[in-house]
Design a protein around this motif. Structure first.
Motif, PDB file in Angstrom:
ATOM      1  N   ASP A 104       0.844  -1.245  -0.004  1.00 11.98           N
ATOM      2  CA  ASP A 104       0.128   0.050   0.015  1.00 11.98           C
ATOM      3  C   ASP A 104       0.749   1.461   0.108  1.00 11.98           C
ATOM      4  OD1 ASP A 104      -2.223  -1.337   0.005  1.00 11.98           O
ATOM      5  OD2 ASP A 104      -2.705  -1.542   2.203  1.00 11.98           O
ATOM      6  N   LEU A 105       1.934   1.409   0.766  1.00 15.28           N
ATOM      7  CA  LEU A 105       2.988   2.222   0.888  1.00 15.28           C
ATOM      8  C   LEU A 105       3.416   2.470  -0.687  1.00 15.28           C
ATOM      9  CD1 LEU A 105       4.995   2.271   4.196  1.00 15.28           C
ATOM     10  CD2 LEU A 105       3.441   4.059   3.519  1.00 15.28           C
ATOM     11  N   TYR A 106       4.135   1.569  -1.194  1.00 16.77           N
ATOM     12  CA  TYR A 106       4.483   1.624  -2.463  1.00 16.77           C
ATOM     13  C   TYR A 106       3.300   2.139  -3.398  1.00 16.77           C
ATOM     14  CZ  TYR A 106       8.738  -1.327  -2.293  1.00 16.77           C
ATOM     15  OH  TYR A 106       9.777  -1.945  -1.841  1.00 16.77           O
ATOM     16  N   VAL A 162       7.999   7.159   3.026  1.00 11.71           N
ATOM     17  CA  VAL A 162       9.424   6.767   2.507  1.00 11.71           C
ATOM     18  C   VAL A 162      10.164   6.415   3.610  1.00 11.71           C
ATOM     19  CG1 VAL A 162      11.616   7.819   1.301  1.00 11.71           C
ATOM     20  CG2 VAL A 162       9.124   8.359   0.793  1.00 11.71           C
ATOM     21  N   GLU A 163      10.319   6.902   4.761  1.00 11.59           N
ATOM     22  CA  GLU A 163      11.156   6.397   5.722  1.00 11.59           C
ATOM     23  C   GLU A 163      10.782   5.149   6.476  1.00 11.59           C
ATOM     24  OE1 GLU A 163      14.418   6.297   8.042  1.00 11.59           O
ATOM     25  OE2 GLU A 163      14.084   7.800   6.712  1.00 11.59           O
ATOM     26  N   ARG A 164       9.353   4.844   6.310  1.00  9.98           N
ATOM     27  CA  ARG A 164       8.897   3.657   6.826  1.00  9.98           C
ATOM     28  C   ARG A 164       9.142   2.298   5.629  1.00  9.98           C
ATOM     29  NH1 ARG A 164       2.779   2.452   6.954  1.00  9.98           N
ATOM     30  NH2 ARG A 164       2.989   0.371   7.336  1.00  9.98           N
ATOM     31  N   GLY A 192      12.858   1.777   6.184  1.00  9.36           N
ATOM     32  CA  GLY A 192      12.876   1.006   7.448  1.00  9.36           C
ATOM     33  C   GLY A 192      12.522  -0.622   7.257  1.00  9.36           C
ATOM     34  N   PHE A 193      11.298  -0.593   6.678  1.00  9.80           N
ATOM     35  CA  PHE A 193      10.801  -2.120   6.390  1.00  9.80           C
ATOM     36  C   PHE A 193      12.052  -2.854   5.594  1.00  9.80           C
ATOM     37  CE2 PHE A 193       8.608  -5.179   3.484  1.00  9.80           C
ATOM     38  CZ  PHE A 193       8.015  -5.935   4.598  1.00  9.80           C
ATOM     39  N   GLY A 194      12.692  -2.336   4.413  1.00 11.79           N
ATOM     40  CA  GLY A 194      13.546  -2.925   3.609  1.00 11.79           C
ATOM     41  C   GLY A 194      14.877  -3.399   4.643  1.00 11.79           C
ATOM     42  N   GLU A 195      15.258  -2.340   5.351  1.00  7.21           N
ATOM     43  CA  GLU A 195      16.284  -2.592   6.396  1.00  7.21           C
ATOM     44  C   GLU A 195      15.969  -3.786   7.108  1.00  7.21           C
ATOM     45  OE1 GLU A 195      19.457  -1.287   6.646  1.00  7.21           O
ATOM     46  OE2 GLU A 195      18.921  -0.271   4.650  1.00  7.21           O
ATOM     47  N   SER A 196      14.756  -3.881   7.690  1.00  8.71           N
ATOM     48  CA  SER A 196      14.298  -4.978   8.605  1.00  8.71           C
ATOM     49  C   SER A 196      14.499  -6.528   7.902  1.00  8.71           C
ATOM     50  CB  SER A 196      13.116  -4.756   9.483  1.00  8.71           C
ATOM     51  OG  SER A 196      12.131  -4.970   8.479  1.00  8.71           O
ATOM     52  N   LEU A 197      14.186  -6.353   6.624  1.00 10.63           N
ATOM     53  CA  LEU A 197      14.334  -7.650   5.876  1.00 10.63           C
ATOM     54  C   LEU A 197      15.959  -8.046   5.726  1.00 10.63           C
ATOM     55  CD1 LEU A 197      11.598  -7.119   3.093  1.00 10.63           C
ATOM     56  CD2 LEU A 197      11.585  -8.670   4.891  1.00 10.63           C
ATOM     57  N   ILE A 235       8.857  -3.551  11.528  1.00  9.42           N
ATOM     58  CA  ILE A 235       8.766  -2.065  11.908  1.00  9.42           C
ATOM     59  C   ILE A 235       7.163  -1.939  12.391  1.00  9.42           C
ATOM     60  CG2 ILE A 235      10.553  -1.059  10.660  1.00  9.42           C
ATOM     61  CD1 ILE A 235       8.424  -0.113   8.500  1.00  9.42           C
ATOM     62  N   SER A 236       6.783  -0.896  13.071  1.00  5.25           N
ATOM     63  CA  SER A 236       5.637  -0.743  13.368  1.00  5.25           C
ATOM     64  C   SER A 236       4.696  -0.170  12.492  1.00  5.25           C
ATOM     65  CB  SER A 236       5.625   0.053  14.710  1.00  5.25           C
ATOM     66  OG  SER A 236       5.855   1.236  14.647  1.00  5.25           O
ATOM     67  N   GLY A 237       3.427  -0.438  12.733  1.00  7.67           N
ATOM     68  CA  GLY A 237       2.653   0.078  11.548  1.00  7.67           C
ATOM     69  C   GLY A 237       2.218   1.673  11.396  1.00  7.67           C
ATOM     70  N   GLY A 238       3.201   2.513  11.987  1.00  2.43           N
ATOM     71  CA  GLY A 238       3.287   3.921  11.493  1.00  2.43           C
ATOM     72  C   GLY A 238       3.018   4.889  12.533  1.00  2.43           C
TER      73      GLY A 238
END
Length: 100
Positions: free
Chosen positions: A55-57, A75-77, A80-85, A97-100
């Motif tokens: 949805d963010l994309y 964008v920052e979220r 962060g999601f990509g980094e967590s992967l 990461i948390s939902g926002g």
């Protein structure tokens, strides 16, 4: 002798988060084959985190289409999601990461 999986078997195999994220942009742009698209859809239906990132994309893509700057928090979220992967092994259900 190596036995290669049949196409049907690949279509039924569950897609993990890392694999979904690798093909997500191509899927959203309509650039994946039918089997991959079905697997991405199934994963997004089952995985709340990846569904939210998709949805963010979409929101970022819409902003760019309108020639607006995307929301910096979105964008920052996404970053962060990509980094967590990168720091989460397959199937370990690690930190998200948390939902926002």
């Amino acid at each position: 002798m190596r036995v290669w999986p049949r196409r049907r078997d690949l279509a039924q195999r569950r897609m993990g988060c890392a694999e979904a994220v690798r093909v997500l942009q191509a899927y959203l742009d309509g650039e994946t084959d039918e089997v991959t698209a079905r697997r991405v859809v199934a994963h997004l239906d089952d995985c709340r985190d990846c569904g939210m990132e998709a949805d963010l994309y979409r929101e970022i893509k819409k902003s760019l289409a309108r020639r607006e700057r995307p929301d910096a928090r979105a964008v920052e979220r996404l970053r962060g999601f990509g980094e967590s992967l990168l720091h989460t092994g397959p199937g370990d259900g690690g930190a998200r990461i948390s939902g926002g």
